[in-house]
Design a protein around this motif. Sequence first.
Motif, PDB file in Angstrom:
ATOM      1  N   LEU A   1       2.721 -13.546  -0.153  1.00  0.00           N
ATOM      2  CA  LEU A   1       3.926 -12.929   0.401  1.00  0.00           C
ATOM      3  C   LEU A   1       4.904 -12.514  -0.693  1.00  0.00           C
ATOM      4  N   ILE A   2       5.059 -13.352  -1.706  1.00  0.00           N
ATOM      5  CA  ILE A   2       5.948 -13.010  -2.832  1.00  0.00           C
ATOM      6  C   ILE A   2       5.434 -11.764  -3.541  1.00  0.00           C
ATOM      7  N   ALA A   3       4.141 -11.727  -3.792  1.00  0.00           N
ATOM      8  CA  ALA A   3       3.558 -10.559  -4.473  1.00  0.00           C
ATOM      9  C   ALA A   3       3.706  -9.302  -3.622  1.00  0.00           C
ATOM     10  N   ALA A   4       3.547  -9.425  -2.316  1.00  0.00           N
ATOM     11  CA  ALA A   4       3.651  -8.260  -1.437  1.00  0.00           C
ATOM     12  C   ALA A   4       5.073  -7.718  -1.386  1.00  0.00           C
ATOM     13  N   THR A   5       6.077  -8.590  -1.488  1.00  0.00           N
ATOM     14  CA  THR A   5       7.461  -8.104  -1.460  1.00  0.00           C
ATOM     15  C   THR A   5       7.910  -7.576  -2.813  1.00  0.00           C
ATOM     16  N   ALA A   6       7.365  -8.097  -3.911  1.00  0.00           N
ATOM     17  CA  ALA A   6       7.789  -7.659  -5.247  1.00  0.00           C
ATOM     18  C   ALA A   6       7.052  -6.411  -5.713  1.00  0.00           C
ATOM     19  N   ALA A   7       5.840  -6.202  -5.264  1.00  0.00           N
ATOM     20  CA  ALA A   7       5.022  -5.090  -5.760  1.00  0.00           C
ATOM     21  C   ALA A   7       5.626  -3.719  -5.499  1.00  0.00           C
ATOM     22  N   PRO A   8       6.187  -3.404  -4.323  1.00  0.00           N
ATOM     23  CA  PRO A   8       6.748  -2.062  -4.138  1.00  0.00           C
ATOM     24  C   PRO A   8       7.913  -1.772  -5.077  1.00  0.00           C
ATOM     25  N   GLY A   9       8.741  -2.755  -5.345  1.00  0.00           N
ATOM     26  CA  GLY A   9       9.862  -2.537  -6.265  1.00  0.00           C
ATOM     27  C   GLY A   9       9.398  -2.264  -7.674  1.00  0.00           C
ATOM     28  N   ILE A  10       8.386  -2.975  -8.106  1.00  0.00           N
ATOM     29  CA  ILE A  10       7.848  -2.778  -9.451  1.00  0.00           C
ATOM     30  C   ILE A  10       7.138  -1.435  -9.543  1.00  0.00           C
ATOM     31  N   ALA A  11       6.402  -1.077  -8.510  1.00  0.00           N
ATOM     32  CA  ALA A  11       5.632   0.167  -8.526  1.00  0.00           C
ATOM     33  C   ALA A  11       6.537   1.393  -8.469  1.00  0.00           C
ATOM     34  N   SER A  12       7.725   1.296  -7.851  1.00  0.00           N
ATOM     35  CA  SER A  12       8.577   2.474  -7.704  1.00  0.00           C
ATOM     36  C   SER A  12       9.417   2.758  -8.948  1.00  0.00           C
ATOM     37  N   ALA A  13       9.532   1.808  -9.854  1.00  0.00           N
ATOM     38  CA  ALA A  13      10.328   2.037 -11.057  1.00  0.00           C
ATOM     39  C   ALA A  13       9.631   3.073 -11.927  1.00  0.00           C
ATOM     40  N   GLN A  14      10.405   4.056 -12.406  1.00  0.00           N
ATOM     41  CA  GLN A  14       9.839   5.115 -13.226  1.00  0.00           C
ATOM     42  C   GLN A  14      10.371   5.000 -14.641  1.00  0.00           C
ATOM     43  N   SER A  15       9.632   5.538 -15.567  1.00  0.00           N
ATOM     44  CA  SER A  15      10.082   5.564 -16.951  1.00  0.00           C
ATOM     45  C   SER A  15      10.919   6.825 -17.177  1.00  0.00           C
ATOM     46  N   ALA A  16      11.603   6.844 -18.309  1.00  0.00           N
ATOM     47  CA  ALA A  16      12.412   8.017 -18.653  1.00  0.00           C
ATOM     48  C   ALA A  16      11.532   9.247 -18.827  1.00  0.00           C
ATOM     49  N   ALA A  17      10.338   9.069 -19.357  1.00  0.00           N
ATOM     50  CA  ALA A  17       9.428  10.206 -19.548  1.00  0.00           C
ATOM     51  C   ALA A  17       9.013  10.809 -18.199  1.00  0.00           C
ATOM     52  N   GLU A  18       8.767   9.951 -17.227  1.00  0.00           N
ATOM     53  CA  GLU A  18       8.411  10.463 -15.905  1.00  0.00           C
ATOM     54  C   GLU A  18       9.576  11.218 -15.277  1.00  0.00           C
ATOM     55  N   LEU A  19      10.804  10.729 -15.493  1.00  0.00           N
ATOM     56  CA  LEU A  19      11.969  11.443 -14.976  1.00  0.00           C
ATOM     57  C   LEU A  19      12.120  12.808 -15.635  1.00  0.00           C
ATOM     58  N   ARG A  20      11.889  12.884 -16.952  1.00  0.00           N
ATOM     59  CA  ARG A  20      11.951  14.184 -17.642  1.00  0.00           C
ATOM     60  C   ARG A  20      10.887  15.130 -17.089  1.00  0.00           C
TER      61      ARG A  20
END
Length: 156
Positions: free
Chosen positions: A9-28
């Motif tokens: 359950l902890i992994a299932a709730t934390a995974a979407p937040g980690i997966a949605s974070a983008q790097s500066a290069a992806e934003l560029r």
Amino acid sequence: MRKWIIWGLIAATAAPGIASAQSAAELRHDRREIRQDQRDLRHAQRHGDRRDVRDARRDVRDSRREYREDWRDYRRAHRDVYRAGSWRAPFGYSRWNAGAQLRPAYYSSRYYISDPYRYRLPRPGANMRWVRHYNDVLLVNVRTGRVMQVHRGFFW
């Protein structure tokens, strides 16, 4: 068994937040894609039919919205860098006159003009330094902090 369920359950709730974070290069990269969509929109307006223009406008609008959301997420993830006030100098602009007394923060070595001849400023005397303060140049006695000369708007 219960321990594994809790970890899952902890992994299932934390995974979407980690997966949605983008790097500066992806934003560029996203920003470049938005610009390309805008170029396509201008091209469609000049040469295409109304349906192409509507589709291109919708794509640009959606891309901009997604970019803003990603940028907000990136800033939230890097809160320490984008904290308010972290870029400010320890002082604000002051209009100094000859004879004024400065605090050392205003004429520390990081504000010295190391090559005054490059800017055609006269040679400073003993214990004197040319100091940049925003667009002004001040001749300061570094022993006393007294302003000897002021050139306003020098770098403007």
